[in-house]
Design a protein around this motif. Structure first.
Motif, PDB file in Angstrom:
ATOM      1  N   LEU A   9       0.837  -1.207   0.000  1.00  0.00           N
ATOM      2  CA  LEU A   9       0.000   0.000   0.000  1.00  0.00           C
ATOM      3  C   LEU A   9       0.866   1.249   0.000  1.00  0.00           C
ATOM      4  O   LEU A   9       0.568   2.225  -0.703  1.00  0.00           O
ATOM      5  N   ASP A  10       1.950   1.241   0.773  1.00  0.00           N
ATOM      6  CA  ASP A  10       2.860   2.388   0.805  1.00  0.00           C
ATOM      7  C   ASP A  10       3.503   2.595  -0.566  1.00  0.00           C
ATOM      8  O   ASP A  10       3.660   3.745  -1.027  1.00  0.00           O
ATOM      9  N   THR A  11       3.872   1.503  -1.230  1.00  0.00           N
ATOM     10  CA  THR A  11       4.450   1.599  -2.579  1.00  0.00           C
ATOM     11  C   THR A  11       3.438   2.195  -3.549  1.00  0.00           C
ATOM     12  O   THR A  11       3.796   3.019  -4.408  1.00  0.00           O
ATOM     13  N   PRO A  16       6.283  -7.509  -6.045  1.00  0.00           N
ATOM     14  CA  PRO A  16       6.112  -8.225  -4.771  1.00  0.00           C
ATOM     15  C   PRO A  16       7.180  -7.921  -3.726  1.00  0.00           C
ATOM     16  O   PRO A  16       6.975  -8.161  -2.546  1.00  0.00           O
ATOM     17  N   ASP A  17       8.330  -7.367  -4.143  1.00  0.00           N
ATOM     18  CA  ASP A  17       9.383  -7.022  -3.180  1.00  0.00           C
ATOM     19  C   ASP A  17       9.208  -5.605  -2.625  1.00  0.00           C
ATOM     20  O   ASP A  17      10.124  -5.038  -2.046  1.00  0.00           O
ATOM     21  N   HIS A  18       8.013  -5.023  -2.837  1.00  0.00           N
ATOM     22  CA  HIS A  18       7.638  -3.689  -2.349  1.00  0.00           C
ATOM     23  C   HIS A  18       8.241  -2.560  -3.171  1.00  0.00           C
ATOM     24  O   HIS A  18       8.086  -1.386  -2.793  1.00  0.00           O
ATOM     25  N   SER A  19       8.910  -2.881  -4.243  1.00  0.00           N
ATOM     26  CA  SER A  19       9.430  -1.838  -5.117  1.00  0.00           C
ATOM     27  C   SER A  19       8.366  -1.464  -6.146  1.00  0.00           C
ATOM     28  O   SER A  19       7.375  -2.177  -6.325  1.00  0.00           O
ATOM     29  N   ALA A  38       4.086   9.594   0.391  1.00  0.00           N
ATOM     30  CA  ALA A  38       3.913   8.478   1.324  1.00  0.00           C
ATOM     31  C   ALA A  38       3.895   8.969   2.770  1.00  0.00           C
ATOM     32  O   ALA A  38       3.102   8.491   3.590  1.00  0.00           O
ATOM     33  N   SER A  39       4.757   9.933   3.087  1.00  0.00           N
ATOM     34  CA  SER A  39       4.799  10.476   4.448  1.00  0.00           C
ATOM     35  C   SER A  39       3.532  11.243   4.782  1.00  0.00           C
ATOM     36  O   SER A  39       2.979  11.105   5.885  1.00  0.00           O
ATOM     37  N   LEU A  40       3.057  12.054   3.855  1.00  0.00           N
ATOM     38  CA  LEU A  40       1.829  12.820   4.083  1.00  0.00           C
ATOM     39  C   LEU A  40       0.611  11.904   4.169  1.00  0.00           C
ATOM     40  O   LEU A  40      -0.328  12.165   4.932  1.00  0.00           O
TER      41      LEU A  40
END
Length: 235
Positions: A30-32, A57-60, A85-87
């Motif tokens: 989700l972050d990616t 799948p490796d979050h990249s 992503a931070s916001l």
């Protein structure tokens, strides 16, 4: 205890605990998704064109795009990923602070659907988005405490990843600056080295994480106060 030390310890503890929850690693994408969406939205704001987005799948993830102009447009697009992503982590905790978890899950699902319709054409990312939307719908049907727990899990996963991403980038810029992702791209465009950009991303992520945790602690404080008031009324 110093609030910064408290925040670091809290994040470390949450990172360990969430990794004990089954399938939590799968939800970290989700972050990616938000990171790559940040690049895509900024590209469109800079009058560019987004070709496609890939989620792995490796979050990249990778956003393939074409910009009408170079220079500061490229800087803005490269900055957008980690900052978005931070916001987003702050936004998730703000929604929880307002006790609108159901609306939050619906908004996240709409974002995932928009990714399918506009940017993610095939591959692992497409199937992840489809399954993610279905899982969200299931938890919306279940509701109650289960929904609240699920939302809090997503919020903490995004919070951790929004900090760990820049931290990993910072370490990579120390060992191999040419492979430091967005920081390397910014280093090629500007006079600042990848290490400086990585440090900037990390500092921003820490300040955003503090803001998100303040909302979490404030909400917990209100809940404890309400319970104490209720207990006093019962007596």
């Amino acid at each position: 205890m110093n609030k910064w030390l408290k925040a670091f310890l809290f994040l470390a503890g949450a990172a360990i605990l969430t990794r004990l929850i089954p399938f939590s690693d799968w939800f970290r994408i989700l972050d990616t998704m938000i990171h790559e969406l940040g690049h895509a939205v900024m590209t469109l704001l800079m009058s560019g064109r987004v070709l496609r987005i890939e989620l792995n799948p490796d979050h990249s993830g990778v956003t393939y795009s074409v910009l009408a102009t170079s220079g500061w447009s490229q800087v803005a697009v490269s900055l957008a990923g980690y900052i978005s992503a931070s916001l987003f982590a702050i936004a998730l905790f703000y929604v929880r602070y307002k006790h609108q978890q159901r609306a939050g899950i619906m908004i996240i699902s709409v974002i995932a659907l928009a990714m399918i319709l506009l940017f993610v054409r095939s591959g692992y990312g497409l199937w992840w988005l489809i399954i993610f939307i279905v899982v969200n719908f299931v938890f919306l049907l279940l509701g109650g405490r289960i929904l609240n727990f699920y939302y809090l899990l997503l919020a903490f996963l995004c919070l951790e990843e929004s900090v760990m991403g820049p931290f990993t980038l910072l370490l990579r810029s120390l060992t191999d600056p040419s492979q430091a992702g967005d920081a390397s791209n910014l280093a090629h465009i500007t006079i600042m080295p990848a290490l400086a950009w990585s440090l900037l991303f990390f500092v921003i992520s820490i300040f955003c994480a503090m803001s998100a945790l303040q909302l979490y602690w404030k909400d917990r404080g209100q809940i404890r106060h309400a319970r104490s008031t209720n207990d006093a009324a019962v007596r």
